[in-house]
Scaffold this motif. Structure first.
Motif, PDB file in Angstrom:
ATOM      1  N   SER C 199       0.834  -1.210   0.000  1.00 15.91           N
ATOM      2  CA  SER C 199       0.000   0.000   0.000  1.00 15.91           C
ATOM      3  C   SER C 199       0.868   1.259   0.000  1.00 15.91           C
ATOM      4  CB  SER C 199      -0.932  -0.003   1.211  1.00 15.91           C
ATOM      5  OG  SER C 199      -0.155  -0.068   2.379  1.00 15.91           O
ATOM      6  N   CYS C 200       2.076   1.157   0.572  1.00 15.45           N
ATOM      7  CA  CYS C 200       2.977   2.309   0.544  1.00 15.45           C
ATOM      8  C   CYS C 200       4.180   2.075  -0.362  1.00 15.45           C
ATOM      9  CB  CYS C 200       3.497   2.607   1.948  1.00 15.45           C
ATOM     10  SG  CYS C 200       2.178   2.964   3.097  1.00 15.45           S
ATOM     11  N   HIS C 201       4.427   0.844  -0.722  1.00 18.74           N
ATOM     12  CA  HIS C 201       5.597   0.536  -1.562  1.00 18.74           C
ATOM     13  C   HIS C 201       5.128  -0.077  -2.874  1.00 18.74           C
ATOM     14  CE1 HIS C 201       8.108   1.416   1.889  1.00 18.74           C
ATOM     15  NE2 HIS C 201       7.381   0.576   2.609  1.00 18.74           N
ATOM     16  N   ASN C 202       4.558   0.779  -3.737  1.00 21.44           N
ATOM     17  CA  ASN C 202       4.075   0.248  -5.014  1.00 21.44           C
ATOM     18  C   ASN C 202       4.401   1.224  -6.132  1.00 21.44           C
ATOM     19  OD1 ASN C 202       1.983   2.317  -5.435  1.00 21.44           O
ATOM     20  ND2 ASN C 202       1.174   1.450  -3.523  1.00 21.44           N
ATOM     21  N   GLY C 203       3.879   0.946  -7.293  1.00 22.78           N
ATOM     22  CA  GLY C 203       4.190   1.774  -8.461  1.00 22.78           C
ATOM     23  C   GLY C 203       3.908   3.242  -8.209  1.00 22.78           C
ATOM     24  N   THR C 204       2.719   3.532  -7.675  1.00 23.55           N
ATOM     25  CA  THR C 204       2.341   4.943  -7.514  1.00 23.55           C
ATOM     26  C   THR C 204       3.008   5.546  -6.293  1.00 23.55           C
ATOM     27  OG1 THR C 204       0.359   3.928  -6.643  1.00 23.55           O
ATOM     28  CG2 THR C 204       0.151   5.157  -8.725  1.00 23.55           C
ATOM     29  N   LYS C 205       2.993   4.794  -5.174  1.00 25.91           N
ATOM     30  CA  LYS C 205       3.532   5.293  -3.908  1.00 25.91           C
ATOM     31  C   LYS C 205       4.811   4.510  -3.669  1.00 25.91           C
ATOM     32  CE  LYS C 205       0.679   6.526   0.164  1.00 25.91           C
ATOM     33  NZ  LYS C 205      -0.406   5.828   0.927  1.00 25.91           N
ATOM     34  N   GLN C 206       5.929   5.204  -3.487  1.00 26.27           N
ATOM     35  CA  GLN C 206       7.180   4.455  -3.280  1.00 26.27           C
ATOM     36  C   GLN C 206       7.918   5.016  -2.086  1.00 26.27           C
ATOM     37  OE1 GLN C 206       9.340   4.583  -6.953  1.00 26.27           O
ATOM     38  NE2 GLN C 206       7.584   3.878  -8.135  1.00 26.27           N
ATOM     39  N   LYS C 207       7.357   4.839  -0.904  1.00 25.18           N
ATOM     40  CA  LYS C 207       8.026   5.345   0.294  1.00 25.18           C
ATOM     41  C   LYS C 207       9.442   4.761   0.328  1.00 25.18           C
ATOM     42  CE  LYS C 207       4.270   7.123   2.766  1.00 25.18           C
ATOM     43  NZ  LYS C 207       3.282   6.767   3.789  1.00 25.18           N
ATOM     44  N   GLY C 208      10.429   5.637   0.601  1.00 28.72           N
ATOM     45  CA  GLY C 208      11.829   5.197   0.672  1.00 28.72           C
ATOM     46  C   GLY C 208      12.279   4.537  -0.611  1.00 28.72           C
ATOM     47  N   LYS C 220      15.675  -5.608  -5.493  1.00 27.87           N
ATOM     48  CA  LYS C 220      16.389  -4.362  -5.783  1.00 27.87           C
ATOM     49  C   LYS C 220      16.578  -3.543  -4.491  1.00 27.87           C
ATOM     50  CE  LYS C 220      15.645  -0.102  -8.407  1.00 27.87           C
ATOM     51  NZ  LYS C 220      14.860   0.482  -7.280  1.00 27.87           N
ATOM     52  N   GLY C 221      15.543  -3.541  -3.638  1.00 23.46           N
ATOM     53  CA  GLY C 221      15.648  -2.790  -2.396  1.00 23.46           C
ATOM     54  C   GLY C 221      15.264  -1.337  -2.587  1.00 23.46           C
ATOM     55  N   GLY C 222      15.553  -0.512  -1.572  1.00 23.87           N
ATOM     56  CA  GLY C 222      15.150   0.898  -1.624  1.00 23.87           C
ATOM     57  C   GLY C 222      16.322   1.826  -1.467  1.00 23.87           C
ATOM     58  N   SER C 236      18.722  -9.167   7.592  1.00 20.61           N
ATOM     59  CA  SER C 236      17.765  -8.580   6.657  1.00 20.61           C
ATOM     60  C   SER C 236      16.986  -7.440   7.298  1.00 20.61           C
ATOM     61  CB  SER C 236      16.802  -9.664   6.172  1.00 20.61           C
ATOM     62  OG  SER C 236      17.539 -10.686   5.551  1.00 20.61           O
ATOM     63  N   LYS C 237      17.195  -6.243   6.732  1.00 22.31           N
ATOM     64  CA  LYS C 237      16.552  -5.046   7.273  1.00 22.31           C
ATOM     65  C   LYS C 237      15.054  -5.245   7.412  1.00 22.31           C
ATOM     66  CE  LYS C 237      18.949  -1.059   5.621  1.00 22.31           C
ATOM     67  NZ  LYS C 237      18.905  -0.581   4.255  1.00 22.31           N
ATOM     68  N   MET C 238      14.499  -5.781   6.351  1.00 21.62           N
ATOM     69  CA  MET C 238      13.044  -5.944   6.297  1.00 21.62           C
ATOM     70  C   MET C 238      12.529  -6.591   7.583  1.00 21.62           C
ATOM     71  SD  MET C 238      10.922  -7.701   3.252  1.00 21.62           S
ATOM     72  CE  MET C 238      11.279  -9.425   3.430  1.00 21.62           C
ATOM     73  N   LEU C 239      13.175  -7.681   8.005  1.00 18.05           N
ATOM     74  CA  LEU C 239      12.716  -8.402   9.196  1.00 18.05           C
ATOM     75  C   LEU C 239      13.033  -7.630  10.469  1.00 18.05           C
ATOM     76  CD1 LEU C 239      13.657 -11.952   8.046  1.00 18.05           C
ATOM     77  CD2 LEU C 239      11.365 -11.139   8.606  1.00 18.05           C
ATOM     78  N   LYS C 240      14.250  -7.048  10.507  1.00 18.57           N
ATOM     79  CA  LYS C 240      14.617  -6.281  11.693  1.00 18.57           C
ATOM     80  C   LYS C 240      13.513  -5.271  11.994  1.00 18.57           C
ATOM     81  CE  LYS C 240      19.687  -6.487  11.567  1.00 18.57           C
ATOM     82  NZ  LYS C 240      20.708  -5.812  10.722  1.00 18.57           N
ATOM     83  N   ARG C 241      13.119  -4.556  10.928  1.00 20.45           N
ATOM     84  CA  ARG C 241      12.123  -3.497  11.126  1.00 20.45           C
ATOM     85  C   ARG C 241      10.786  -4.053  11.592  1.00 20.45           C
ATOM     86  NH1 ARG C 241      11.827   1.653   7.811  1.00 20.45           N
ATOM     87  NH2 ARG C 241      13.806   2.611   8.337  1.00 20.45           N
ATOM     88  N   CYS C 242      10.439  -5.218  11.106  1.00 21.56           N
ATOM     89  CA  CYS C 242       9.177  -5.819  11.566  1.00 21.56           C
ATOM     90  C   CYS C 242       9.266  -6.159  13.048  1.00 21.56           C
ATOM     91  CB  CYS C 242       8.870  -7.092  10.788  1.00 21.56           C
ATOM     92  SG  CYS C 242       8.649  -6.781   9.040  1.00 21.56           S
ATOM     93  N   ARG C 243      10.526  -6.456  13.500  1.00 23.50           N
ATOM     94  CA  ARG C 243      10.666  -6.930  14.878  1.00 23.50           C
ATOM     95  C   ARG C 243      10.860  -5.801  15.861  1.00 23.50           C
ATOM     96  NH1 ARG C 243      13.622 -11.471  12.928  1.00 23.50           N
ATOM     97  NH2 ARG C 243      12.279 -13.308  12.846  1.00 23.50           N
TER      98      ARG C 243
END
Lengths: 917, 497, 503
Positions: C199-208, C220-222, C236-243
């Motif tokens: 919802s925030c990381h897509n074609g139209t909206k690309q937060k970060g 590819k990452g951000g 993995s950043k992705m998981l760290k942030r979730c935790r």
């Protein structure tokens, strides 16, 4: 062509007019909108949280733009209102409410209509002044002419019935016939006096052919002293009356004088307005020649001295003083305004428009009272007797003779020992500590400070020592330990003695320093209870002055009968009140002055009550929207088991809607204007109504339509209260002692209920008639209440409780089956039955008669005889069991009596006996 | 199959007989307990307002399901009233040994409040001999030799902390979530949310030993603002196990049976006339009362236990000892009692007397209780009860690393003052890890420095194990939805099995 | 006078302004009607007098003008997107103007004066009509927000109109029928991301500068570089942030947005540790015990998780979806004294307990059968049941915990208990079960704990079973001897001595 234009024009007009809302009914904010808001929005946009800086708690709030800059409610334009947009949007991030299901179509259209109609704001019904509603007329036109169906004309006995009947018709219900007289007199006796009628009273009524037979009964009951006891029992839950202080030590507190005051107040039918004022502010009422209000008025203030006290080591007295103040605010609101105020302690009211600060503005009325969580419960009103009172009189006489002016202040001090400074307020300890968290204590070489004492015109310092030793000395310095020494005080060896120390004339406010010196016993503590600063008693030159001083000092010692009261602290003893951030007393916010919430009655705005007394008057002012409604509802709930507003404790928008709002308002106005707050008058109104007199029998159909009897198509049928169950058993067996008033009593209770550490207190079984007093007089220990009371839903009285939620449990059965109280009753009653009737059959008839005032039905009698005979057989075989059973009536031992006792044990447990039918 | 259908028919009839006033369980059986009766009733229309005190179900003790599948169906909460010293038993501090007899570092005294310590006290080294035990290598001192043998069953919370340093408020906080009187206890919440499995026994039973009630009195197992039916029922080892449960002397079982039958028979007749469903409830309550009279004394009688089991606990029949209560606790949970609360008085070791001395009083208390507690764990385990029964052991707070110096004087015995910064609680069984330890204190055992857990966290965790989200499990009172954990508490996830 | 009235936004202005939404509907309606009539007339399908048409035109012209006036007044209130408002206004005025023109040329007198005007007629009408639509659309945008009309344009018209393909509004993950056959990335990971991340990381909206709506973008990452390291979940950043704690600003998904459940995080971790393959199936990857419940939960989407990861027990059986129990059958069990309760709110799985029905016997066991799917916890301890009962019980496929303690059951009955795929707990204390019976449990792969104290099982038998099933925990109990040993514990007690000295 013209025609066409006109036609079109006309069409337009019609279309427009609908936009004007001409053909639309007005949306009622309270009835239709508020509930939707409460249910869906207020949790996040109310008093607790204002998510996105949006709230619907106050009118202005909903009209002002939130964080987003958008306006939640745009009057007249639903489409422009952010609220509506957020409700309707499909964007999951924006959609409201965030959690839970969306609003229903109806709810949305209601909100839209409401906004388009101008979003009219409304005060909650119970916050609007009570006006006297029209009494509905029943019966069709013809019926009123005396033609056709007369029931609707004949049934109503007073206005109440017209209101009830109207609702009944709406619900397609019809009233039940009047209960038979036996049931009726039992019901009304239990309701008005808490006791069943005597057989004679019942007989008289049943045989009384007079038109006003029932009215006579009601008048008799209202006049009986038991009336006051029954209603005091109700008031005790509200006043959270107990004979102990609560918390860990839960030590004893002698405040029964207050309980007796309540009984008397009800018996004298003291107008509820006066009853209220005396309890909240008796201490501020006009003083007599002794400079004091009447004892009665002072004792009444015990209402708010029933707050808990924490005497435990290491506790901060101020913390618990504040806790008590908070409890007083909450209790006052629950008892008189039926409003849950406690939530406003931490934030604005979640649902009703009361801002956070209002809580502390209100607390400011109470905050200056002198009680400070001190273990001896000061301030107390002291009663003098014997030699004491002689002493008192001598001092009074002396002072009056030499300086009439001073006499008031002196008498006041001897009776209330205020104003004084409690030693726990001393600071700057050196070799000192607060002994047992109670009183200041200093060791030799130790010192302490008494902060900011106004000394102008105070040339005497009174010190109350707990104990000292012959070698101990105390020196008093001014401004600092190096300051001028004002006095050296030899500390009396006798424990608990008051010393009067002359001070030089000093102007202004100063801090005093006390230092201690005890060359012999350096580890000894010299302990002080309190100090006071006064003008010397007059007539120093006159002979006998010293003797008089001695009398004075003596009469200030502890001891003597006392009861806790409220006493306002003045000048340097008055307290500032601050808002507590998030309700935390350690985080004081801005200072506030006494004021009542604006929401409640416009009167608040005009003339804010200045002190507790004016506050009390504001509460019982004709314009106060809640007081009368709440009290009327309370009494109604006591009689019918269900309030007109079911949530007796909450008349706010979260409380339940009144079933008969018109009736409630009508009664409230009648209570104030016609009855002038006479509770007896009001009760008479209610119990003489046809509604109250209905039979409580119901049938499947009524049960279906109205299972809880909200609409009163039948009479009340509820289990007796904890007190009533016990009192009834004692009464019918002739055991009940009619002695009134006095210290609470300790009837037999099982071993090991009381095991309180650090506290010698124990349950000392009362002797003689005190074993058989009404439940009201039973000693109430907060941390270990009388077991059968709590089993029957009595609260522990730590906090005010408006309603006892009725439960129905096996533990209750065990009490009425096996608690010695009920066994003794059974045996006495059995003896009585034996003495009055020959055959077992006759005896059982009599017993049943005595308990229910009905003749036992053959089927039931058969069952009873069954039990009797089986038991008789048993006891004939095992005679030794007779001895162990019949412990209370040793002189009558026989298998027959044993069997009869067993039978009465059954009778005492019958539903119709433990229930008010 | 037809026979079953017939069976159904008469059974449904029987079911109808049991129907009473509020078709409560029918209307909203699902969700019952999920958010608490109160808020629930608001939602299923029996009470018009959300925060109005709710009506009660016909059978307030009917079994109700929690919000999510529970790991612990029953709880035995062993409270050592007076607060045992974690520094002698579990929290091993060799450093403190070095400091023994030295003045307490100032930073520990800055702006601190103690119940009795005054001036600058001396530090007091651990009195027990510590060693690691079991595969988990749990530190347990020789004060608790038997517990050492079951170390691998237990999860320790070694950095517990509380807000109250006096017994009553601290005990109240531990059991009701608030230091003030008037809130429901953990056990009350449990039976309110889950009801009682065994119809013939109370759902929440309290057993006290040590000669005294806990300081806060009955309020620690009270029902507060919950209906009184949910308060703990104290079973006494002397006199009636439950108040008034035994028949009056001279009235034998047969007679009692007859009387109950008679009462119910006549009540049934009354019901036929007035049709008040409350009467049906009363009838069933009297039947249950009768059954309780049988089952309570039965379950409270340990003489039926084999001798070696009694030896294991160290029970001499008839003594009101803590060991006896442990054995009873097992019997009770075995019979489906929901919540058993044990209180043992006399753990307040200030060092003012021999009984209150760490090296004597505490040691004796450990000796009296250690064997029984360990036996309880073994017994529960071998009966397959432990994995559904949560056992919690602890006091209301901890004890200071400093030796108490009441009124600035040195005391005759070794004692420690009340301490709210750090203490140890252990749990075993229903849903917690086996042989696990969480939380660390500083080298002197004064502050928790790692994985601190607050009383409210413990409560949240216990509720969680019983299947409740402590934030949603509420009851409306005085216009507010109250919960056990007040406004705090986090489930201690690391210890969950 | 009028000017003053216009300059200051008086209530009057707003009042009339509010009629704009009303008035605009006339020109729209009438103009379209006129257009239709004209077309119809041209096609000869409708016969209608010009008088009528010009009347219609007149009305629309008047209405359009009024609408403009009202519109202007409304606009004075402010709070609208200036740009769109401006366009809207001119379009509105256009509508009015051309409506007038159309009417003018249509009406008889104009016709007479300038004959050529006939040519203007149709264009004027046409333009007016088109403008009406455009203006209408903008009007809509003004009140309902931009793109109100077009947001939900369905394919293929979207593509035609050259619009961004619309983002699937995923709010719930569809249950996966056969988990082991599912492709981990496509069927498990991406759907998860679609719900919680895209919802925030897509074609139209690309937060970060991050897109998570395709595998390519994901790897590819951000702006902060890659968001995961294949094979190393810990880095993995992705998981760290979730935790991170929910209140941490870096926590993802942000506070207030739907959060990943424990299971989902476990799944992500697992996928990454397995090297984040794009095409592998569940079956192809290594699954340890930790991941099993998480995988199991997929078979019924997110609902398996209670609250925010509040699931007190990880047993797979709890994620079973079964139909609601038959009320009749439940009532039947209850009336023979059994406790029947869902194991949790909104769960159809049942616990059945005979704690109050010691007299429960083989005769009544048939009552359990109708609830074969629902019953997972069954307590028949201390009842009258015999081996016969176990034949019926064996049919309760989803049994997870089974209490048979202190009953007459023995080996014969126990043999029936094969393939109960969820059975974990079996209590045989005080039964007649012997070593032989115990062996028959070898087949029950999922069983974790078996309790055999006071049964006929011997140490030897237990040892034998342990051989076959080291993972299975057979619990036996204490006897006189073991108790004696237990009592010996900690005889050497220093503290004891210390204490003696004191005294």
């Amino acid at each position: 062509m013209k025609i066409l234009v006109i036609a079109v024009g006309a069409a337009l007009m019609i279309w427009f007019s609908t936009w004007f809302g001409l053909f639309e009914k007005e949306i009622d904010y309270n009835a239709e909108v508020k509930p939707i808001l409460n249910k869906n929005c207020m949790a996040c946009h109310g008093g607790v949280k204002q998510a996105g800086e949006v709230s619907f708690l106050f009118e202005e709030e909903m009209l002002n733009p939130g964080k987003s800059g958008k306006i939640p409610v745009v009057r007249g334009d639903a489409d422009a209102s952010e609220m509506i947009r957020r409700i309707l949007t499909d964007d999951p991030d924006e959609r409201m409410p965030k959690k839970g299901p969306g609003l229903t179509e109806e709810e949305v259209s209601t909100l839209k209509k409401w906004i388009n109609q101008g979003a009219k704001w409304g005060n909650h019904w119970s916050y609007e002044r009570v006006e006297r509603p029209e009494v509905p007329t029943n019966g069709g036109f013809w019926a009123r002419l005396g033609i056709g169906n007369q029931d609707e004309i004949n049934w109503p006995k007073n206005e109440i019935d017209h209101f009830v009947l109207k609702k009944l018709k709406e619900k397609n219900l019809s009233p039940a016939p009047e209960a038979d007289r036996a049931t009726l007199i039992r019901r009304v006796s239990l309701d008005l006096t808490g006791l069943p009628p005597t057989p004679k009273e019942a007989r008289d009524f049943i045989n009384d052919k007079a038109q006003n037979a029932y009215e006579k009964v009601v008048d008799r009951l209202l006049a009986s002293p038991s009336y006051g006891e029954r209603w005091a029992a109700m008031w005790m839950d509200l006043a959270r009356y107990a004979d102990t202080k609560g918390y860990e030590r839960d030590g004893g507190r002698s405040i029964w004088a207050y309980r007796d005051y309540v009984i008397k107040a009800f018996n004298q039918d003291k107008p509820f307005s006066a009853f209220t004022a005396e309890q909240l502010a008796g201490d501020l009422m006009s003083a007599d020649s002794d400079g004091l209000p009447t004892d009665e008025q002072l004792i009444a203030t015990g209402f708010h001295r029933n707050t808990m006290n924490n005497d435990e080591g290491g506790t901060v007295d101020e913390e618990f003083r504040v806790a008590a103040q908070i409890d007083r605010v909450n209790t006052t609101w629950e008892v008189w305004q039926g409003t849950t105020f406690s939530c406003v302690q931490c934030h604005s009211h979640p649902y009703d428009p009361i801002p956070h600060d209002d809580y502390y503005k209100y607390m400011a009325y109470f905050n200056s009272t002198r009680d400070e969580d001190v273990s001896n419960d000061t301030p107390t009103l002291r009663f003098f007797s014997g030699e004491d009172s002689a002493r008192l009189e001598r001092v009074k006489a002396w002072v009056r003779q030499h300086d009439p002016e001073q006499s008031k202040q002196v008498t006041r001090f001897m009776r209330i020992t205020e104003p004084k400074i409690n030693s726990h307020d001393f600071d700057e300890y050196v070799r000192s500590s607060l002994l047992d968290a109670k009183y200041y204590g200093g060791q030799s070489g130790g010192s302490t400070r008494i902060k900011n004492v106004p000394l102008t015109g105070k040339n005497r310092m009174l010190i109350s020592f707990v104990r000292g030793s012959e070698s101990a000395r105390m020196s008093v310095y001014i401004d600092s330990l190096r300051g001028t020494k004002l006095a050296v005080v030899p500390i009396p060896t006798a424990s608990d003695s008051v010393v009067i120390v002359p001070l030089p004339e000093i102007e202004g406010t100063h801090s005093l320093y006390l230092s201690f010196n005890d060359p012999l016993k350096t580890e000894n503590f010299t302990s002080i209870k309190w100090v006071a600063f006064q003008e010397a008693l007059p007539g120093e030159q006159a002979a006998g002055y010293q003797a008089m001083l001695l009398d004075y000092a003596k009469s200030l010692k502890d001891g003597g009968r006392r009861t806790p009261i409220l006493w306002e602290g003045r000048d340097n003893l008055a307290r500032k009140t601050h808002v507590f951030e998030r309700g935390n007393w350690l985080v004081p916010g801005k200072e506030v002055k006494p004021a009542v919430p604006a929401t409640f009655g416009k009167i608040a705005k005009k003339n804010q009550p200045a002190d507790r007394l004016e506050l009390a008057r504001w509460i019982v002012n004709r314009d106060n929207p809640l007081t009368a409604r709440v009290m009327v509802n309370r009494l109604w709930e006591q009689l019918f088991g269900l309030g007109i507003v079911e949530t007796v404790e909450d008349f706010g928008s979260q409380g339940s809607e009144p079933t008969h709002r018109q009736l409630l308002d009508w009664l409230a106005v009648a209570y104030m204007e016609d009855d002038h707050w006479s509770t007896k008058q009001l009760l008479k109104r209610i119990v003489t109504s046809a509604t109250y007199r209905q039979s409580s029998a119901t049938d499947k159909e009524k049960q279906q339509i109205d299972p809880y009897n909200y609409w009163l198509a039948r009479g009340p049928r509820v289990r007796l209260s904890a007190e009533q169950v016990r009192d009834q058993a004692l009464a019918v067996s002739g055991l009940l002692a009619r002695k009134m008033y006095g210290p609470s009593v300790m009837p037999p209770q099982p071993e090991g209920i009381w095991l309180s550490p650090y506290d010698g207190a124990s349950w000392k079984e009362s002797k003689g008639e005190d074993r058989y007093r009404r439940g009201l007089y039973t000693y109430w220990k907060r941390t270990a209440p009388y077991p059968s009371m709590t089993t029957f839903d009595a609260p522990s009285r730590e906090f005010c409780q408006s309603r006892r939620i009725r439960t129905n449990t096996p533990l209750q059965a065990l009490v009425t089956l096996n608690d010695p109280v009920y066994l003794e009753s059974a045996q006495r009653l059995a003896v009585f039955m034996q003495s009055k009737a020959e055959t077992p059959e006759a005896q059982l008839r009599l017993g049943y008669q005595k308990l229910t005032y009905q003749t036992i039905k053959p089927k039931s009698l058969a069952v009873m005889l069954g039990v009797y005979n089986k038991a008789l057989k048993e006891y004939r075989q095992k005679p030794n069991e007779i001895d162990s059973l019949l412990t209370y009536v040793p002189r009558h031992k026989s298998p027959e009596l044993a069997a009869l006792t067993v039978s009465v044990n059954v009778l005492l447990n019958l539903d119709e006996v433990v229930t008010k039918e | 199959m037809s026979d079953i259908n017939n069976l159904f028919k008469e059974l449904q009839h029987a079911e109808l007989q049991r129907q009473t006033r509020r078709h409560f369980l029918k209307e909203c059986s699902f969700g019952l307990g999920a958010i608490g009766l109160g808020s629930l009733l608001g939602s299923c229309g029996t009470s018009s307002a959300g925060t109005a005190a709710p009506a009660l179900p016909d059978d307030p003790m009917a079994v109700r399901m929690p919000q999510f599948a529970p790991k612990a169906k029953r709880v035995i909460y062993i409270h050592m009233a007076g607060a045992p010293s974690q520094l002698e038993l579990f929290d091993y501090k060799p450093e403190l040994e070095k400091y023994h007899g030295k003045d307490c570092p100032a930073e520990f005294l800055e702006g601190k409040k103690f119940a009795f310590i005054q001036g600058v006290p001396k530090m007091l080294g651990p009195q027990g001999k510590f060693a690691q035990h079991g595969q988990s290598g749990a530190w347990i001192s020789d004060y608790l030799p038997h517990l050492q043998t079951v170390a691998d069953e237990v999860t320790f919370l070694k950095a517990m902390h509380t807000d109250q340093f006096n017994h009553a408020p601290a005990q109240l906080l531990m059991h009701t979530g608030s230091p003030r009187l008037g809130r429901p206890s953990l056990g009350a919440w449990s039976v309110y949310g889950l009801g009682s499995e065994n119809q013939n026994l109370p759902g929440f039973i309290v057993l006290a030993s040590g000669g005294k009630q806990p300081d806060a009195g009955k309020s620690v197992w009270g029902s507060g603002f919950l209906p009184s039916v949910y308060q703990g029922v104290q079973c006494r080892t002397g006199g009636d196990p439950v108040l008034y449960v035994s028949d009056p002397s001279g009235m034998n079982r047969d007679i009692r049976k007859n009387t109950i039958e008679a009462i119910n028979e006549i009540n049934r007749q009354t019901y036929e006339e007035v049709k008040d469903p409350e009467i049906l409830t009363r009838i069933s309550q009297y039947e249950m009362a009768f059954r309780m009279q049988m089952s309570v004394p039965e379950v409270m009688d340990v003489s039926t236990e084999p001798e070696y089991i009694r030896d294991m606990y160290g029970v001499k029949p008839g003594d009101g000892s803590f060991a006896m209560n442990c054995l009873l606790a097992r019997k009770l949970v075995e019979n489906g009692v929901r919540f058993v609360q044990l209180f043992d008085w006399g753990w307040d070791t200030h060092g003012t007397s021999a009984d209150g001395a760490i090296e004597i009083g505490l040691h004796d208390k450990c000796r009296e209780s250690d064997q029984a507690v360990s036996a309880l764990l073994k017994d529960l385990k071998m009966r397959g009860l432990l994995d559904e029964t949560l056992v919690v052991w602890g006091g209301e707070f901890g004890r200071t690393p400093m030796q108490e110096n009441r009124n600035g004087t040195v005391l005759p015995f070794m004692g420690r003052d009340h301490h709210l910064e750090a203490f140890t609680v252990w749990m075993a069984g229903g849903g917690v890890k086996q042989g696990f330890s969480m939380g660390e204190t500083d080298e002197l055992g004064y502050y928790g420095v790692k994985d601190k857990t607050h009383v409210h966290d413990l409560q949240a965790t216990i509720l969680h194990l019983m299947g409740f989200n402590h934030e949603e499990f509420t009851y409306p009172f005085q216009g507010r939805n109250f919960r056990l954990t007040d406004v705090a508490g986090k489930v201690i996830k690391p210890i969950l099995a | 006078m009028l000017s003053i009235f216009l300059l200051q936004v008086s209530d009057w202005a707003i009042f009339f302004g509010r009629f704009h939404p009303v008035l605009v509907h006339f020109p729209i309606g009438f103009l379209l009607l006129a257009a239709l009539l004209v077309i119809g007339k041209r096609l000869g399908k409708v016969s209608i007098g010009d008088g009528t048409i010009s009347l219609i035109l007149l009305v629309s012209a008047v209405a359009a003008t009024l609408a403009c006036g009202a519109g202007y007044l409304l606009s004075l209130g402010g709070g609208y997107d200036e740009e769109i408002l401006d366009e809207h206004m001119w379009q509105g005025i256009g509508v009015a103007a051309f409506a007038w023109v159309a009417w003018a040329v249509k009406s008889d007198f104009a016709h007479k004066k300038l004959p050529a005007s006939g040519f203007v007629y149709l264009p004027a009408l046409g333009v007016a009509t088109i403008l009406t639509m455009v203006a209408g659309h903008h009007g809509g945008s003004l009140t309902h927000g931009e793109g109100y009309l077009t947001t939900y344009t369905p394919e293929p018209f979207r593509a035609m109109a050259g619009m961004e393909p619309r983002r699937e509004e995923m709010t719930e993950i569809k249950p996966i029928a056969n988990v082991s056959e599912a492709i981990v990335y496509q069927d498990i990971v991406q759907p998860m991301l679609n719900v919680h991340c895209t919802s925030c990381h897509n074609g139209t909206k690309q937060k970060g500068d991050l897109r998570m709506d395709s595998f390519a973008h994901l790897t590819k990452g951000g702006e902060g570089g890659p968001i995961f390291v294949a094979g190393k979940s810990a880095e993995s950043k992705m998981l760290k942030r979730c935790r991170l704690p929910l209140d941490d600003d870096d926590h993802m998904p942000p506070k207030g947005k739907p959060q990943l459940s424990e299971n989902q995080i476990t799944l992500l971790t697992w996928w990454i540790d397995q090297g984040a393959p794009v095409d592998k199936k569940v079956a192809e990857l290594k699954a340890d015990d930790k991941i099993k419940p998480a995988l199991a939960s997929l078979s019924e989407g997110e609902n398996a998780e209670q609250g925010d990861g509040y699931n007190a027990t990880g047993s797979p059986v709890l994620s079973l979806k079964v139909p609601a129990p038959d009320e009749k059958a439940v009532a039947a069990l209850q009336s023979v004294g059994l406790l029947v309760n869902p194991v949790a709110v909104e769960q159809n799985l049942l616990e059945v307990s005979a704690v109050n029905a010691k007299d429960f016997s083989d005769a009544k066991v048939a009552l359990l059968t109708p609830l074969a799917q629902q019953i997972i916890w069954l307590k028949l301890g201390n009842t009258q049941i015999t081996d016969a009962t176990l034949i019926k019980i064996a049919k309760l496929k989803n049994l997870n915990k089974l209490h048979l303690e202190y009953t007459a059951i023995g080996d014969a009955g126990l043999k029936n208990l094969h393939d109960l795929p969820y059975l974990e707990y079996l209590n045989l204390i005080g039964t007649k079960v012997t070593d032989a019976g115990l062996q028959s449990l070898v087949g029950l792969k999922t069983v974790k704990n078996v309790y055999v104290w006071k049964s006929a099982v011997t140490e030897a038998g237990i040892a034998q079973l342990r051989q076959a099933r080291p993972d299975l925990n057979v619990v036996t109990g204490l006897d006189e001897i073991t108790v004696a040993a237990f009592l010996q514990a900690g005889k050497a007690d220093s503290a004891q001595l210390a204490k003696e000295e004191k005294k």
